[in-house]
Enzyme design. Structure first.
Site, PDB file in Angstrom:
ATOM      1  N   ILE A   1       0.868  -1.407   0.374  1.00  0.00           N
ATOM      2  CA  ILE A   1       0.391  -0.196   0.177  1.00  0.00           C
ATOM      3  C   ILE A   1       0.945   1.107   0.218  1.00  0.00           C
ATOM      4  O   ILE A   1       0.558   2.129  -0.992  1.00  0.00           O
ATOM      5  CB  ILE A   1      -1.001  -0.317   1.066  1.00  0.00           C
TER       6      ILE A   1
ATOM      7  N   THR B   1      -6.929  -1.333  10.708  1.00  0.00           N
ATOM      8  CA  THR B   1      -7.716  -2.237   9.872  1.00  0.00           C
ATOM      9  C   THR B   1      -8.976  -2.777  10.295  1.00  0.00           C
ATOM     10  O   THR B   1      -7.937  -1.993  11.426  1.00  0.00           O
ATOM     11  CB  THR B   1      -7.112  -3.758   9.663  1.00  0.00           C
ATOM     12  N   ASP B   2      -9.399  -2.790   9.188  1.00  0.00           N
ATOM     13  CA  ASP B   2     -10.760  -3.498  10.521  1.00  0.00           C
ATOM     14  C   ASP B   2     -10.888  -4.565  11.123  1.00  0.00           C
ATOM     15  O   ASP B   2     -11.725  -4.861  11.790  1.00  0.00           O
ATOM     16  CB  ASP B   2     -11.847  -3.186   9.238  1.00  0.00           C
ATOM     17  N   GLU B   3      -9.756  -5.657  10.943  1.00  0.00           N
ATOM     18  CA  GLU B   3      -9.283  -6.306  11.724  1.00  0.00           C
ATOM     19  C   GLU B   3      -9.333  -6.332  13.491  1.00  0.00           C
ATOM     20  O   GLU B   3      -9.465  -7.625  14.290  1.00  0.00           O
ATOM     21  CB  GLU B   3      -8.012  -7.323  12.074  1.00  0.00           C
TER      22      GLU B   3
ATOM     23  N   ARG C   1      -7.530 -21.802   8.935  1.00  0.00           N
ATOM     24  CA  ARG C   1      -6.680 -20.476   9.524  1.00  0.00           C
ATOM     25  C   ARG C   1      -6.870 -20.476  10.823  1.00  0.00           C
ATOM     26  O   ARG C   1      -8.232 -20.842  11.515  1.00  0.00           O
ATOM     27  CB  ARG C   1      -6.390 -19.407   9.213  1.00  0.00           C
TER      28      ARG C   1
ATOM     29  N   LYS D   1      -2.216  -4.321  15.874  1.00  0.00           N
ATOM     30  CA  LYS D   1      -2.914  -3.255  15.207  1.00  0.00           C
ATOM     31  C   LYS D   1      -3.924  -2.657  16.297  1.00  0.00           C
ATOM     32  O   LYS D   1      -3.892  -0.897  16.507  1.00  0.00           O
ATOM     33  CB  LYS D   1      -3.625  -3.823  13.982  1.00  0.00           C
TER      34      LYS D   1
ATOM     35  N   ASN E   1      -7.085  -4.682   0.566  1.00  0.00           N
ATOM     36  CA  ASN E   1      -6.436  -3.895  -0.629  1.00  0.00           C
ATOM     37  C   ASN E   1      -6.653  -5.102  -1.634  1.00  0.00           C
ATOM     38  O   ASN E   1      -6.211  -5.756  -1.114  1.00  0.00           O
ATOM     39  CB  ASN E   1      -5.710  -3.663   0.157  1.00  0.00           C
TER      40      ASN E   1
ATOM     41  N   TYR F   1      -1.576 -10.514  14.915  1.00  0.00           N
ATOM     42  CA  TYR F   1      -1.114  -9.527  14.253  1.00  0.00           C
ATOM     43  C   TYR F   1      -2.916  -8.195  14.700  1.00  0.00           C
ATOM     44  O   TYR F   1      -2.050  -7.232  14.913  1.00  0.00           O
ATOM     45  CB  TYR F   1      -2.565  -9.663  12.625  1.00  0.00           C
TER      46      TYR F   1
HETATM   47  P1  NAD Z   1       3.003  -4.950   3.325  1.00  0.00           P
HETATM   48  O1  NAD Z   1       3.313  -6.026   3.927  1.00  0.00           O
HETATM   49  O2  NAD Z   1       3.442  -5.234   2.029  1.00  0.00           O
HETATM   50  O3  NAD Z   1       4.190  -3.649   3.647  1.00  0.00           O
HETATM   51  C1  NAD Z   1       5.081  -3.660   5.188  1.00  0.00           C
HETATM   52  C2  NAD Z   1       6.039  -2.159   4.514  1.00  0.00           C
HETATM   53  O4  NAD Z   1       6.521  -2.974   5.974  1.00  0.00           O
HETATM   54  C3  NAD Z   1       6.742  -3.602   4.099  1.00  0.00           C
HETATM   55  O5  NAD Z   1       7.506  -2.520   3.366  1.00  0.00           O
HETATM   56  C4  NAD Z   1       8.851  -3.854   4.910  1.00  0.00           C
HETATM   57  O6  NAD Z   1       9.193  -3.522   4.954  1.00  0.00           O
HETATM   58  C5  NAD Z   1       7.784  -2.371   6.114  1.00  0.00           C
HETATM   59  N1  NAD Z   1       8.092  -2.279   7.246  1.00  0.00           N
HETATM   60  C6  NAD Z   1       7.900  -3.842   8.186  1.00  0.00           C
HETATM   61  N2  NAD Z   1       8.374  -3.824   9.453  1.00  0.00           N
HETATM   62  C7  NAD Z   1       9.510  -2.476   9.207  1.00  0.00           C
HETATM   63  C8  NAD Z   1      10.382  -1.999  10.500  1.00  0.00           C
HETATM   64  N3  NAD Z   1      10.292  -2.241  11.317  1.00  0.00           N
HETATM   65  N4  NAD Z   1      10.798  -0.955  10.242  1.00  0.00           N
HETATM   66  C9  NAD Z   1      10.455   0.076   8.826  1.00  0.00           C
HETATM   67  N5  NAD Z   1       9.444  -0.639   8.319  1.00  0.00           N
HETATM   68  C10 NAD Z   1       9.123  -1.934   8.382  1.00  0.00           C
HETATM   69  O7  NAD Z   1       1.882  -3.945   4.234  1.00  0.00           O
HETATM   70  P2  NAD Z   1       0.936  -3.859   3.278  1.00  0.00           P
HETATM   71  O8  NAD Z   1      -0.249  -4.741   2.628  1.00  0.00           O
HETATM   72  O9  NAD Z   1       1.196  -2.456   2.076  1.00  0.00           O
HETATM   73  O10 NAD Z   1      -0.250  -2.387   4.541  1.00  0.00           O
HETATM   74  C11 NAD Z   1       0.647  -1.689   5.190  1.00  0.00           C
HETATM   75  C12 NAD Z   1      -1.089  -1.002   6.192  1.00  0.00           C
HETATM   76  O11 NAD Z   1      -1.822  -1.131   6.025  1.00  0.00           O
HETATM   77  C13 NAD Z   1      -0.482  -2.165   7.593  1.00  0.00           C
HETATM   78  O12 NAD Z   1      -0.019  -1.335   8.077  1.00  0.00           O
HETATM   79  C14 NAD Z   1      -1.207  -2.874   7.618  1.00  0.00           C
HETATM   80  O13 NAD Z   1      -1.821  -3.019   8.526  1.00  0.00           O
HETATM   81  C15 NAD Z   1      -2.384  -1.973   6.927  1.00  0.00           C
HETATM   82  N6  NAD Z   1      -3.740  -2.446   6.464  1.00  0.00           N
HETATM   83  C16 NAD Z   1      -3.725  -3.188   5.212  1.00  0.00           C
HETATM   84  C17 NAD Z   1      -4.261  -3.868   4.452  1.00  0.00           C
HETATM   85  C18 NAD Z   1      -4.761  -4.428   3.744  1.00  0.00           C
HETATM   86  O14 NAD Z   1      -5.224  -5.381   2.735  1.00  0.00           O
HETATM   87  N7  NAD Z   1      -2.395  -4.954   3.274  1.00  0.00           N
HETATM   88  C19 NAD Z   1      -5.744  -3.606   4.827  1.00  0.00           C
HETATM   89  C20 NAD Z   1      -5.445  -2.367   6.291  1.00  0.00           C
HETATM   90  C21 NAD Z   1      -4.800  -1.957   6.939  1.00  0.00           C
HETATM   91  O1  DAU Z   2      -9.135  -7.097   6.588  1.00  0.00           O
HETATM   92  C1  DAU Z   2      -7.711  -5.833   6.451  1.00  0.00           C
HETATM   93  C2  DAU Z   2      -6.554  -7.185   6.580  1.00  0.00           C
HETATM   94  O2  DAU Z   2      -6.600  -7.397   5.569  1.00  0.00           O
HETATM   95  C3  DAU Z   2      -5.772  -6.431   6.558  1.00  0.00           C
HETATM   96  O3  DAU Z   2      -5.008  -6.549   8.107  1.00  0.00           O
HETATM   97  C4  DAU Z   2      -3.874  -7.295   6.513  1.00  0.00           C
HETATM   98  O4  DAU Z   2      -3.170  -6.612   6.596  1.00  0.00           O
HETATM   99  C5  DAU Z   2      -4.183  -7.841   5.365  1.00  0.00           C
HETATM  100  O5  DAU Z   2      -3.672  -8.932   4.867  1.00  0.00           O
HETATM  101  C6  DAU Z   2      -5.581  -8.694   5.223  1.00  0.00           C
HETATM  102  O6  DAU Z   2      -5.533  -9.863   5.870  1.00  0.00           O
HETATM  103  P1  DAU Z   2      -6.873 -11.166   5.854  1.00  0.00           P
HETATM  104  O7  DAU Z   2      -6.372 -12.064   6.509  1.00  0.00           O
HETATM  105  O8  DAU Z   2      -7.710 -11.052   5.386  1.00  0.00           O
HETATM  106  O9  DAU Z   2      -6.023 -11.001   4.321  1.00  0.00           O
HETATM  107  P2  DAU Z   2      -5.359 -12.436   3.644  1.00  0.00           P
HETATM  108  O10 DAU Z   2      -5.757 -12.051   1.725  1.00  0.00           O
HETATM  109  O11 DAU Z   2      -4.199 -13.148   4.281  1.00  0.00           O
HETATM  110  O12 DAU Z   2      -6.975 -13.451   3.654  1.00  0.00           O
HETATM  111  C7  DAU Z   2      -7.832 -13.312   2.966  1.00  0.00           C
HETATM  112  C8  DAU Z   2      -8.529 -14.614   3.020  1.00  0.00           C
HETATM  113  O13 DAU Z   2      -8.112 -15.570   2.284  1.00  0.00           O
HETATM  114  C9  DAU Z   2      -9.320 -14.478   5.199  1.00  0.00           C
HETATM  115  O14 DAU Z   2     -10.287 -15.040   4.980  1.00  0.00           O
HETATM  116  C10 DAU Z   2      -8.103 -16.335   4.818  1.00  0.00           C
HETATM  117  C11 DAU Z   2      -8.373 -16.686   3.234  1.00  0.00           C
HETATM  118  N1  DAU Z   2      -7.344 -17.628   2.809  1.00  0.00           N
HETATM  119  C12 DAU Z   2      -5.895 -16.478   2.584  1.00  0.00           C
HETATM  120  C13 DAU Z   2      -5.084 -16.606   1.940  1.00  0.00           C
HETATM  121  C14 DAU Z   2      -3.239 -16.623   2.351  1.00  0.00           C
HETATM  122  C15 DAU Z   2      -6.867 -18.303   1.815  1.00  0.00           C
HETATM  123  O15 DAU Z   2      -8.201 -18.737   1.645  1.00  0.00           O
HETATM  124  N2  DAU Z   2      -6.391 -19.327   1.532  1.00  0.00           N
HETATM  125  C16 DAU Z   2      -4.491 -18.759   1.449  1.00  0.00           C
HETATM  126  O16 DAU Z   2      -3.866 -19.448   0.696  1.00  0.00           O
END
Ligand code: NAD
Ligand code: DAU
Length: 357
Positions: free
Chosen positions: A16, A137-139, A293, A166, A192, A162
């Site tokens: 992101i 996050t919504d989690e 999970r 958060k 996302n 996790y």
């Molecule tokens: P990501 O895992 O793709 O990226 C995380 C980044 O943080 C990486 O570049 C990593 O190198 C850096 N990082 C990790 N530990 C660090 C540290 N100790 N110091 C400095 N940098 C560090 O994560 P993302 O999916 O881009 O998520 C970004 C943020 O958004 C997170 O806070 C996550 O909780 C939040 N979020 C993600 C989602 C999602 O669907 N991916 C949804 C809602 C909220």
């Molecule tokens: O809701 C926001 C969160 O969404 C963020 O805060 C997290 O950083 C982000 O990783 C994501 O969490 P989820 O656990 O929802 O995402 P993930 O892609 O890991 O899994 C999405 C759903 O799919 C979940 O119900 C678990 C399931 N899953 C996931 C994987 C990786 C599977 O069934 N098989 C898989 O291999």
């Protein structure tokens, strides 16, 4: 409208964060500088920002490799770059990893946020207009049954290491607002999707495995529900909060786009069959139901009326075309997938899941 000059983006080399930086530097209402502080864990990759470095490096974009838990490094960046705004993305972000090894999550997500807040508190004394935005996050709200939504005032009920890490960082951010009068906002966003997402998360993992004709691991009965939002829509919401959000407020961000995992995997199989010239049902034979999970949250669904009404934000992607664009991106960037998977991720997968993926 808040005027932003020197923005510290933490975790800007991740999924992101890298999309956020790219969009920010193209934003017509922003003329300032971006400092990307990232530790470059397995999930952080400077390849995500090659174009940004080329176009803006050393002028409006600066990269600092550092850990947010390293107080000296963080304070140095605040002072050297005269930071006035923090957008805090850096985190350990994958729920499965938090189940296998929670320690890193507590360190980065909780302690790292604390170190950043302390740096802001000490460096921003008397600084007009300085602001800290925390990405959450919504989690943190827990798990829903078949009906209902998460609102900004839904009580916190995190259920994985996790989400607990958060949630605790969210509380800390709010505490700094109330106790020290630090200007803060928090956003809680749903799942996302989009380019540059590490292929451990559901959508890029499935795309990558379909392409390679590997198993598609669906957890449990596959009927868990997630609300999907394009990463650009998440980031436009963050921009709205940064410029117009009110200190002390939380904003929910969501796609209003709920999908059962198995239905989404079916759609991905069908779309990929179309892109790769196979018969519609061809890839579905790869689906394999695997052990659930631990503590798997059943359903997430966000009510995001507040940010729509108060800040005038709305989603701009429809899921069908957003998914098509995303699939195309991963197909055109197979080298990127191979590169990001070649290191720590591969070792971790092999240790925890054998050769399943
Ligand atoms: P990501 O895992 O793709 O990226 C995380 C980044 O943080 C990486 O570049 C990593 O190198 C850096 N990082 C990790 N530990 C660090 C540290 N100790 N110091 C400095 N940098 C560090 O994560 P993302 O999916 O881009 O998520 C970004 C943020 O958004 C997170 O806070 C996550 O909780 C939040 N979020 C993600 C989602 C999602 O669907 N991916 C949804 C809602 C909220
Ligand atoms: O809701 C926001 C969160 O969404 C963020 O805060 C997290 O950083 C982000 O990783 C994501 O969490 P989820 O656990 O929802 O995402 P993930 O892609 O890991 O899994 C999405 C759903 O799919 C979940 O119900 C678990 C399931 N899953 C996931 C994987 C990786 C599977 O069934 N098989 C898989 O291999």
């Amino acid at each position: 409208m808040r005027k932003l000059q020197n923005i510290l983006v933490t975790g800007g080399a991740g999924f992101i964060g890298s999309n956020f930086i790219r969009n920010l530097l193209g934003e017509k209402d922003f003329e300032g500088r971006v400092i990307n502080l990232d530790k470059l864990t397995y999930a952080g990759n400077l390849e995500n920002l090659k174009d940004v470095e080329k176009n803006h490096g050393g002028k409006r974009y600066f990269f600092v490799r550092a850990d947010i838990c390293d107080s000296d490094a963080v304070n140095r960046v605040f002072r050297e770059h005269d930071i006035d705004t923090v957008v805090h993305f850096a985190a350990e972000s994958h729920v499965d990893r938090s189940i296998h090894g929670p320690a890193e999550f507590i360190k980065t997500n909780f302690m790292g946020t604390f170190i950043l807040l302390e740096a802001a508190r000490s460096c921003w004394q008397g600084k007009e207009g300085a602001h800290f935005h925390h990405i959450s996050t919504d989690e943190v709200y827990g798990s829903l049954g078949e009906t209902g939504y998460f609102f900004e005032n839904t009580p916190y009920d995190p259920r994985s290491p996790y989400s607990a890490s958060k949630a605790s960082s969210d509380h800390l951010v709010n505490a700094y607002c109330h106790t020290y009068n630090l200007s803060v906002t928090i956003s809680n966003c749903s799942n996302n999707y989009g380019p540059y997402q590490f292929p451990e998360k559901l959508i890029p993992l499935m795309i990558s495995n379909i392409r390679e004709e590997k198993n598609l691991p669906v957890y449990g009965d596959g009927r868990n529900i997630r609300d999907w939002l394009h990463v650009d829509d998440h980031n436009s919401a963050v921009w709205a909060i940064l410029t117009k959000g009110k200190s002390g407020e939380t904003y929910n961000i969501g796609g209003e786009n709920e999908w059962e995992n198995i239905k989404l995997v079916h759609v991905l199989c069908e779309k990929m069959a179309g892109f790769l010239g196979k018969e519609k049902e061809y890839y579905k034979k790869l689906i394999s139901y695997v052990k659930d999970r631990a503590g798997h949250d059943r359903r997430y669904a966000i009510n995001c009326d507040k940010i729509k009404k108060e800040l005038g934000w709305k989603q701009s992607y429809d899921f069908n075309s957003g998914l098509d664009m995303t699939i195309k991106w991963y197909l055109e960037n197979a080298v990127w997938i191979a590169n990001v998977k070649s290191g720590e991720y591969q070792k971790w997968m092999e240790k925890n899941y054998g050769t399943r993926a």
